[in-house]
Design an enzyme around this catalytic site. Structure first.
Site, PDB file in Angstrom:
ATOM      1  N   ASP A  46     -32.931   2.451  19.706  1.00 55.38           N
ATOM      2  CA  ASP A  46     -33.731   2.453  20.935  1.00 55.38           C
ATOM      3  C   ASP A  46     -34.454   1.128  21.109  1.00 55.38           C
ATOM      4  OD1 ASP A  46     -34.522   5.898  20.472  1.00 55.38           O
ATOM      5  OD2 ASP A  46     -33.269   5.002  22.008  1.00 55.38           O
ATOM      6  N   ASP A 187     -30.782  13.173  25.360  1.00 60.37           N
ATOM      7  CA  ASP A 187     -31.689  12.385  24.532  1.00 60.37           C
ATOM      8  C   ASP A 187     -33.137  12.682  24.906  1.00 60.37           C
ATOM      9  OD1 ASP A 187     -32.122   8.751  24.157  1.00 60.37           O
ATOM     10  OD2 ASP A 187     -33.068  10.472  23.173  1.00 60.37           O
TER      11      ASP A 187
END
Ligand code: DX5
Length: 234
Positions: A46, A187
């Site tokens: 990320d 997600d």
């Protein structure tokens, strides 16, 4: 499609993709290895810039370090403004798949083509407020659609169930255009309770940060619990 990535295909079946945002960075290599030993074939990295999302995380050096120690499929989720400025550098650093946000990519058609030209699979992410239909002109150039089930920026947030119908909407969009559906990834707040809900709707990739790296029983038990929750949905 093995020519993309560093000769890695997108892993098939229902894939648990641990998000290293939740990992302990003092032990990142060891925790990634622990997740691999527990069956992880895909990790999500990320990248956040403190502008597109209200958090600042990791970038190219962490990807380069991880690439040097693992052959596992590495998916880079760019939660950054102007992602077009960083596509080739993340491909060079070892990404197998690069996901840009529909909301942040001024030239999404071009960005997706550049990601593929750089040798990676191309992904596009949709925030909870962004309709699937915004992808109608580019769905043919997308290998993966990431349906955000939280507003991006932090781990440990509550699963946004209202995002689930978007999974089927993407599959319908592909069918209406006569194209094979892309991998559909979810997600945010993904755990043994929410993962099967998303799998039943057609999701194939499940990004899990806290429920893999943070929860008490530990990485191996957490991976087993997620896998058990997905059994029967393949
Ligand atoms: C949030 C990130 C997610 C996050 C998931 O902006 O994109 O990948 O790490 O974390 P959990 O699984 O803890 O919700």
């Amino acid at each position: 499609m093995g020519e993309r990535g560093l000769n890695r295909d997108i892993p098939g079946g229902l894939q648990i993709a641990p998000s290293i945002l939740a990992a302990d960075y003092a032990r990142l290599g060891a925790e990634v290895a622990e997740a691999e030993d527990a069956g992880a074939e895909w990790f999500q990295i990320d990248v956040m810039d403190g502008h597109f999302v209200p958090n600042l995380t990791i970038g190219l050096p962490v990807l380069e370090s991880l690439r040097a120690v693992t052959d596992t499929f590495l998916d880079v989720h760019l939660m950054i403004d102007n992602p077009g400025a960083f596509l080739e550098p993340f491909a060079e650093a070892g990404a197998d798949l690069i996901t840009v946000h529909q909301e942040a990519s001024t030239h999404l058609h071009g960005d997706l083509h550049r990601i593929r030209a750089a040798g990676c699979y191309a992904g596009v992410a949709l925030n909870p407020a962004t309709p699937a239909e915004t992808l109608s002109e580019v769905l043919g150039y997308v290998d993966l659609v990431l349906v955000m089930t939280v507003n991006p920026g932090f781990g440990g947030q509550k699963f946004i169930r209202e995002a689930v119908p978007k999974i089927a909407a993407i599959r319908r969009l592909a069918a209406d255009r006569g194209i094979a559906p892309p991998s559909i990834q979810v997600d945010g707040g993904i755990d043994p309770a929410s993962a099967p809900v998303c799998a039943a709707a057609g999701a194939t990739s499940f990004v899990a940060g806290s429920s893999v790296f943070r929860w008490a029983p530990g990485i191996a038990a957490n991976m087993a619990a997620l896998r058990a929750a997905l059994d029967g949905h393949a």
